[in-house]
Design a protein around this motif. Sequence first.
Motif, PDB file in Angstrom:
ATOM      1  N   GLY A   1       0.807  -1.218   0.000  1.00 20.68           N
ATOM      2  CA  GLY A   1       0.000   0.000   0.000  1.00 20.68           C
ATOM      3  C   GLY A   1       0.837   1.263   0.000  1.00 20.68           C
ATOM      4  N   PHE A   2       2.076   1.175  -0.501  1.00 20.70           N
ATOM      5  CA  PHE A   2       2.948   2.342  -0.567  1.00 20.70           C
ATOM      6  C   PHE A   2       2.873   2.978  -1.956  1.00 20.70           C
ATOM      7  N   GLU A   3       3.062   4.278  -2.004  1.00 26.02           N
ATOM      8  CA  GLU A   3       3.142   4.996  -3.279  1.00 26.02           C
ATOM      9  C   GLU A   3       4.600   5.348  -3.545  1.00 26.02           C
ATOM     10  N   LEU A   4       5.150   4.819  -4.642  1.00 30.44           N
ATOM     11  CA  LEU A   4       6.517   5.151  -5.009  1.00 30.44           C
ATOM     12  C   LEU A   4       6.537   6.459  -5.797  1.00 30.44           C
ATOM     13  N   VAL A   5       7.408   7.357  -5.403  1.00 28.02           N
ATOM     14  CA  VAL A   5       7.606   8.614  -6.122  1.00 28.02           C
ATOM     15  C   VAL A   5       9.038   8.608  -6.638  1.00 28.02           C
ATOM     16  N   VAL A   6       9.210   8.487  -7.951  1.00 30.41           N
ATOM     17  CA  VAL A   6      10.527   8.411  -8.558  1.00 30.41           C
ATOM     18  C   VAL A   6      10.886   9.777  -9.121  1.00 30.41           C
ATOM     19  N   GLY A   7      12.057  10.290  -8.742  1.00 27.89           N
ATOM     20  CA  GLY A   7      12.394  11.625  -9.225  1.00 27.89           C
ATOM     21  C   GLY A   7      13.818  12.042  -8.938  1.00 27.89           C
ATOM     22  N   ASP A   8      14.073  13.328  -9.193  1.00 26.71           N
ATOM     23  CA  ASP A   8      15.381  13.948  -8.999  1.00 26.71           C
ATOM     24  C   ASP A   8      15.650  14.094  -7.507  1.00 26.71           C
ATOM     25  N   VAL A   9      16.786  13.569  -7.058  1.00 25.75           N
ATOM     26  CA  VAL A   9      17.110  13.587  -5.641  1.00 25.75           C
ATOM     27  C   VAL A   9      17.182  15.006  -5.092  1.00 25.75           C
ATOM     28  N   LYS A  10      17.498  15.990  -5.954  1.00 25.63           N
ATOM     29  CA  LYS A  10      17.557  17.369  -5.496  1.00 25.63           C
ATOM     30  C   LYS A  10      16.196  17.887  -5.054  1.00 25.63           C
ATOM     31  N   LYS A  11      15.140  17.317  -5.633  1.00 27.86           N
ATOM     32  CA  LYS A  11      13.790  17.782  -5.330  1.00 27.86           C
ATOM     33  C   LYS A  11      13.106  16.957  -4.242  1.00 27.86           C
ATOM     34  N   ALA A  12      13.749  15.876  -3.825  1.00 26.74           N
ATOM     35  CA  ALA A  12      13.140  14.973  -2.852  1.00 26.74           C
ATOM     36  C   ALA A  12      12.735  15.647  -1.544  1.00 26.74           C
ATOM     37  N   PRO A  13      13.546  16.556  -0.984  1.00 30.09           N
ATOM     38  CA  PRO A  13      13.185  17.151   0.306  1.00 30.09           C
ATOM     39  C   PRO A  13      11.883  17.956   0.297  1.00 30.09           C
ATOM     40  N   LYS A  14      11.348  18.249  -0.880  1.00 32.69           N
ATOM     41  CA  LYS A  14      10.116  19.038  -0.940  1.00 32.69           C
ATOM     42  C   LYS A  14       8.881  18.220  -0.559  1.00 32.69           C
ATOM     43  N   GLY A  15       8.977  16.880  -0.646  1.00 31.20           N
ATOM     44  CA  GLY A  15       7.812  16.041  -0.367  1.00 31.20           C
ATOM     45  C   GLY A  15       7.773  15.519   1.053  1.00 31.20           C
ATOM     46  N   GLU A  16       6.661  14.843   1.371  1.00 25.46           N
ATOM     47  CA  GLU A  16       6.491  14.199   2.675  1.00 25.46           C
ATOM     48  C   GLU A  16       6.599  12.687   2.455  1.00 25.46           C
TER      49      GLU A  16
END
Length: 950
Positions: A190-205
């Motif tokens: 039941g997890f949602e994977l968010v794949v992206g640029d590591v530089k932008k990762a801190p913006k999410g929860e």
Amino acid sequence: MKLHDLFNPDEFAKRHISFGDEAALLKALGEKSMAGFISKTVPKSIRMPGELDLPKAVNEAESLAKLKSMAAQNLVAKSYIGLGYYPTRMPNVILRNVLENPGWYTAYTPYQAEIAQGRLEALLNFQQMTIDLTGLQVAGASLLDEATAAAEAMAMAKRVGKVKSDKFFVDERVLPQTLDVMKTRAKYFGFELVVGDVKKAPKGEYFGALLQYVGKDGDVIDLKPRISKLKEKGTIVAVAADIMSLVLLKSPGEIGADIALGSTQRFGIPMAFGGPHAAYFAFKDEFKRSAPGRIIGVSKDASGKPALRMALSTREQHIRREKATSNICTAQALLANLAGMYAVYHGPQGLKTIAERIHVLASAFGNLVEKAGLELVHDTFFDTVAVDLKDKARADQVFELAASWGYNLRRVNDTVLAVAFHEESERGELSVLYAFFTGQSSVLLEADVDSRLKKTLLRKDAILTHEVFNRYHTEHEMLRYLKKLEDRDLAMNRSMISLGSCTMKLNATSEMLPITWPEFSNIHPFAPRNQVRGYLDLLAGLEQQLKAITGFDAICMQPNSGAQGEYTGLLSIRRYHEANGEAGRDVCLIPQSAHGTNPATAAMLGMKVVVVKTDEFGNVDVADLKAKAEQHKDTLGALMITYPSTHGVYEEGIRDICQIVHDNGGQVYMDGANMNAQIGIMQPAEVGADVLHMNLHKTFCIPHGGGGPGMGPIGLKAHLAPFAPSHSVSPVDGISPEMSAVSAAPFGSAGILPITWMYITMMGKQGMQQATEWALLNANYVAKALSQDYPILYTGKNGRVAHECIVDLRPLKAESGITETDIAKRLMDYGFHAPTVSFPVAGTLMIEPTESESKAELDRFIAALKAIRKEVKNVQDGVWPKDDNPLVNAPHTADDLTKEWTHPYSREEAVFPLPYVREHKFWPSVKRVDDVYGDRNLICTCPPVSDYED
């Protein structure tokens, strides 16, 4: 003389099975023929209607020649593909004395620590190596592969983290096969994977994040500020790190990671078309009671001497059943030992030389092609150089030219090619690679090469400072160290290991030889398909063999352990229901007697476990099954059942059981743990199973390796076949790419599949059935012989057992105070490994002798247990006190004999209890290990040598 007798294709079966014992064994059971014995042992209702559709046996020499010609179809190219797999050099002293040594590869998982101190020390070395290179406080004793380890890190982050979000961030630079496996696991957690640029990762929860260190295309970036920002928001951060790069780069612990993981393949392990390879898994100390897999810990024995054991045993996931967060109850022990010994042999300076050589060659190549006017995708890299040729046609030309010269590069995209340097890269190859890209035929390699790693990225702390990594650098010293450890272990080269449900049978030399052939061992899993025709033929042939044996329509070879096989089988069922618009079918029926991995697997796939009762004879309570199947008919997804049952009997109602599940909309998953009682007798598909996992490390002769490797392929009915896993990098024919993977490599641990192919080919149609018949014969012989002294807990019709029997020690324990553990430890003094203790019923021993043990060996084992029964009677009769007798003091060590003897039994009774023991004495190196002390004082690193000397 008959020509057939002189050229007998069945010669291997005669070496695998002691045919000469048949008459004596049958006589002991009151039978006149094998056919008569089988008819009374195996219910007629389950017998397969026809014969095994297998060819006749092929002798050892011809089988090896046939396989050699198959292997010759593989092209052993110079691999510069990378992407998690690299050519390596296993030191020959390790190759010969560990990988090719039955003293190492035929041992069992070290549950009986006193006779496993050698491989436990080797695994502790592996943990110490991992701790040193990752900079974290605790490490496990290996997981199945890097992708599985990443998925376990994701689950662990959820367990230990405090962020309420169900989102997990994945660095887009992660290895594609890792992301593939994580997608599979995340969906049912039941997890949602968010794949992206590591530089932008801190913006999410995010509750957790996985970052790659080195990136899939070779770049090395400073992760420390990214990790810091993620942790400010409470995110648990895992770093997947290249083990060889960590010799030079700052450790994951130093840059702030909570968890570090990766493959140790680069430490001397062949690529082997994808495996087996040991993954490392390290983490902060506060997470240790939430860790997956196994941890080796330092405890003490009854005399106070340091002793090793598997620590925190309550963490074993199968014990937690439906409350488990992982079903992984196996490791890659043999591969972890190999990788650890690679570090021991080379030491810190040797590893640094190898890592620097790899990096210097990559830097030199990058510098040279850049000077030639080509553009590098990344300026900072460790081993992989990505070159943008700006033109697809030009990239095609370079790629094809390299292939024509026997060099495999990686195609990153239309215009970018990657070149991954490795331990086997030579200076001369630099010129060849340079010529492919530039068209220039010669290149001058400068004496000094400018590094492509910034100094701020390099580690300054010392690594591998423990004495074990700084002592055994000559071959003589290493040889003796390996021999010392081997002598502390009891493996199949010394005596039978009669573990119920674990099927410890002969791992024949002819089966083992091909795994080190370079045509099998030196193949990259993502090599072009036209270079691996031999492997594809091997896979196709093995699939046909397994189809014939099981009756299934399709075989999936990807699962690289029994636990992975369970997961894959149930995953295919879940996907099938979803495709039919019935995703709500999430109830899984599991009998009380099932192995704990079954409910753990169901829980991992988001299923609700409903337990089905078993009756007094150990069979499934069919009435209870029917009632629960009907109760949940709208949501019933599957039944998980082991056959023959975990209690060691053939359940006559298996067809009815399968039909009840089908009538109520469910599918039947059959656990193949007990397949050694099936082949040539019955077929799982024919009695109603829809999917089955097969433990190739049990029934099909891949050795246990001291706790891994394993292989757990699954057989599927036609309607489930489209829902088996494919692979994002190397798709599996006939499977949609949407069916995400369960293992890092498309065909799991393909490098050990020649073992099973050889076994089935050499045994042939007749031999495979005879193996089952003799497994049943030996088990019933042992059961009858022991029944005079111990109650046999469960029997089937006519008082027969299947391939294993359960000895009930509970009455004896109540009368004497002697426990099942006391008897298990006392068996060590007789030179035997204990049977399975307290599974599936507490207070019992489950014994499985297999078909490959002779009557002489069975009789020695029976004599040991009968002698132990007399010893228990001495305790009951007061001849020996309950607190001072050979059983509660077992095992006895050679050191015991040098001390003042105050026991009421003699030294001879302690260590030479039967005449044969004197001739074949195995000396446990430690006394009984204190499990409680080890858990209360958890130490998972190598103690100083002085601890042992004191």
